[in-house]
Design a protein around this motif. Structure first.
Motif, PDB file in Angstrom:
ATOM      1  N   ASP A 215      -5.953   1.343   8.952  1.00 55.56           N
ATOM      2  CA  ASP A 215      -4.518   1.188   9.147  1.00 55.56           C
ATOM      3  C   ASP A 215      -3.974   2.038  10.303  1.00 55.56           C
ATOM      4  O   ASP A 215      -2.791   1.965  10.616  1.00 55.56           O
ATOM      5  CB  ASP A 215      -3.767   1.559   7.861  1.00 55.56           C
ATOM      6  CG  ASP A 215      -4.281   0.768   6.653  1.00 55.56           C
ATOM      7  OD1 ASP A 215      -4.682  -0.401   6.823  1.00 55.56           O
ATOM      8  OD2 ASP A 215      -4.284   1.340   5.547  1.00 55.56           O
TER       9      ASP A 215
ATOM     10  N   ASP B  45       2.180  -2.979   0.438  1.00 58.37           N
ATOM     11  CA  ASP B  45       1.113  -3.908   0.067  1.00 58.37           C
ATOM     12  C   ASP B  45      -0.157  -3.613   0.859  1.00 58.37           C
ATOM     13  O   ASP B  45      -1.263  -3.691   0.332  1.00 58.37           O
ATOM     14  CB  ASP B  45       1.547  -5.362   0.289  1.00 58.37           C
ATOM     15  CG  ASP B  45       2.580  -5.821  -0.734  1.00 58.37           C
ATOM     16  OD1 ASP B  45       2.730  -5.164  -1.794  1.00 58.37           O
ATOM     17  OD2 ASP B  45       3.262  -6.842  -0.464  1.00 58.37           O
ATOM     18  N   GLY B  46       0.004  -3.256   2.141  1.00 60.76           N
ATOM     19  CA  GLY B  46      -1.151  -2.923   2.968  1.00 60.76           C
ATOM     20  C   GLY B  46      -1.875  -1.684   2.464  1.00 60.76           C
ATOM     21  O   GLY B  46      -3.107  -1.631   2.467  1.00 60.76           O
TER      22      GLY B  46
ATOM     23  N   ASN C 273      -7.452  -0.782  -2.796  1.00 61.19           N
ATOM     24  CA  ASN C 273      -8.257  -1.756  -3.544  1.00 61.19           C
ATOM     25  C   ASN C 273      -9.653  -1.897  -2.950  1.00 61.19           C
ATOM     26  O   ASN C 273     -10.644  -1.998  -3.685  1.00 61.19           O
ATOM     27  CB  ASN C 273      -7.562  -3.121  -3.594  1.00 61.19           C
ATOM     28  CG  ASN C 273      -6.327  -3.111  -4.470  1.00 61.19           C
ATOM     29  OD1 ASN C 273      -6.166  -2.264  -5.350  1.00 61.19           O
ATOM     30  ND2 ASN C 273      -5.421  -4.044  -4.213  1.00 61.19           N
ATOM     31  N   GLU C 274      -9.735  -1.911  -1.618  1.00 63.79           N
ATOM     32  CA  GLU C 274     -11.049  -2.008  -0.968  1.00 63.79           C
ATOM     33  C   GLU C 274     -11.880  -0.756  -1.236  1.00 63.79           C
ATOM     34  O   GLU C 274     -13.096  -0.834  -1.459  1.00 63.79           O
ATOM     35  CB  GLU C 274     -10.895  -2.247   0.533  1.00 63.79           C
ATOM     36  CG  GLU C 274     -10.389  -3.632   0.885  1.00 63.79           C
ATOM     37  CD  GLU C 274     -11.275  -4.749   0.337  1.00 63.79           C
ATOM     38  OE1 GLU C 274     -12.515  -4.680   0.479  1.00 63.79           O
ATOM     39  OE2 GLU C 274     -10.714  -5.702  -0.260  1.00 63.79           O
TER      40      GLU C 274
ATOM     41  N   LYS D 138      -1.866  -0.618  -0.629  1.00 65.67           N
ATOM     42  CA  LYS D 138      -2.527  -1.021  -1.880  1.00 65.67           C
ATOM     43  C   LYS D 138      -3.817  -1.773  -1.579  1.00 65.67           C
ATOM     44  O   LYS D 138      -4.831  -1.577  -2.247  1.00 65.67           O
ATOM     45  CB  LYS D 138      -1.597  -1.860  -2.745  1.00 65.67           C
ATOM     46  CG  LYS D 138      -0.460  -1.060  -3.348  1.00 65.67           C
ATOM     47  CD  LYS D 138       0.486  -1.947  -4.144  1.00 65.67           C
ATOM     48  CE  LYS D 138       1.646  -1.136  -4.706  1.00 65.67           C
ATOM     49  NZ  LYS D 138       2.612  -1.982  -5.430  1.00 65.67           N
ATOM     50  N   ASP D 139      -3.788  -2.633  -0.555  1.00 69.09           N
ATOM     51  CA  ASP D 139      -5.001  -3.365  -0.148  1.00 69.09           C
ATOM     52  C   ASP D 139      -6.101  -2.393   0.269  1.00 69.09           C
ATOM     53  O   ASP D 139      -7.271  -2.573  -0.085  1.00 69.09           O
ATOM     54  CB  ASP D 139      -4.706  -4.327   1.005  1.00 69.09           C
ATOM     55  CG  ASP D 139      -3.874  -5.532   0.584  1.00 69.09           C
ATOM     56  OD1 ASP D 139      -3.766  -5.798  -0.632  1.00 69.09           O
ATOM     57  OD2 ASP D 139      -3.313  -6.192   1.490  1.00 69.09           O
ATOM     58  N   THR D 140      -5.744  -1.366   1.040  1.00 67.85           N
ATOM     59  CA  THR D 140      -6.720  -0.363   1.461  1.00 67.85           C
ATOM     60  C   THR D 140      -7.321   0.330   0.237  1.00 67.85           C
ATOM     61  O   THR D 140      -8.543   0.466   0.130  1.00 67.85           O
ATOM     62  CB  THR D 140      -6.063   0.671   2.400  1.00 67.85           C
ATOM     63  OG1 THR D 140      -5.675  -0.004   3.601  1.00 67.85           O
ATOM     64  CG2 THR D 140      -7.020   1.805   2.743  1.00 67.85           C
TER      65      THR D 140
ATOM     66  N   SER E  34      -7.806   4.615   5.204  1.00 70.53           N
ATOM     67  CA  SER E  34      -6.480   4.305   5.729  1.00 70.53           C
ATOM     68  C   SER E  34      -6.381   4.754   7.187  1.00 70.53           C
ATOM     69  O   SER E  34      -5.822   4.041   8.026  1.00 70.53           O
ATOM     70  CB  SER E  34      -5.400   4.989   4.886  1.00 70.53           C
ATOM     71  OG  SER E  34      -4.130   4.737   5.436  1.00 70.53           O
TER      72      SER E  34
ATOM     73  N   LYS F 235     -13.190  -1.040  -4.710  1.00 69.34           N
ATOM     74  CA  LYS F 235     -14.302  -2.008  -4.800  1.00 69.34           C
ATOM     75  C   LYS F 235     -15.624  -1.355  -4.427  1.00 69.34           C
ATOM     76  O   LYS F 235     -16.655  -1.619  -5.043  1.00 69.34           O
ATOM     77  CB  LYS F 235     -14.057  -3.201  -3.869  1.00 69.34           C
ATOM     78  CG  LYS F 235     -13.160  -4.251  -4.418  1.00 69.34           C
ATOM     79  CD  LYS F 235     -13.082  -5.415  -3.436  1.00 69.34           C
ATOM     80  CE  LYS F 235     -11.855  -6.250  -3.657  1.00 69.34           C
ATOM     81  NZ  LYS F 235     -11.677  -7.277  -2.630  1.00 69.34           N
TER      82      LYS F 235
END
Length: 143
Positions: A38, A83-84, A90-91, A86-88, A34, A94
């Protein structure tokens, strides 16, 4: 701003039951990336350079004595994450999510933020020095 508990709750909701050590490391990497992707922290809480890698004392205090935790046992609210954010996360999941806790711990031992915070202490020695967000941003940003 979201808290480490919000991030931990989201990680547990996505991953299911996790060992407390693995949850610590996934929160650490979510914070690190993050800071890089971000340009801001995911949460305010800090990590300390404990013997088994970075640990957030606040998160440790709620899971102390437990080997593993679930989202139902974790305070926090994943809806506090954007949402951003959460995207971080999620990556991060992964890439790091399929690794075991010991692998993640060993990885942190090879990386500068944890090593620098420990400042030459021997393996296994107690340490509560903070792994700074600045050192995390610089190191992971350079990868």
């Amino acid at each position: 701003m979201a808290t480490i508990f919000d991030a931990a709750k989201y990680i547990l909701e996505k991953s299911g039951k996790l060992s407390t050590m693995k949850l610590q490391k996934l929160c650490y990497y979510a914070q690190a990336w993050s800071l890089v992707w971000d340009d801001e922290p995911l949460f305010d809480e800090d990590f300390e350079a404990w013997a088994n890698g970075p640990v957030c004392p606040e998160l440790f205090s709620v899971s102390k004595g437990q080997f593993a935790v679930t989202s139902k046992e974790m305070r926090g609210d994943s809806e506090n994450l954007t949402d951003g954010q959460k995207d971080t996360i999620n990556e991060v999941l992964k890439y790091y999510g399929d690794k075991n806790a010991q692998w993640l711990s060993q990885l942190t031992h090879m990386e500068d933020p944890w090593k620098e915070a420990r400042n030459g202490l021997l393996p296994g020695e107690k340490c509560n020095a903070i792994v700074t967000k600045e050192s995390m941003a610089m190191y992971y940003g350079g990868l």
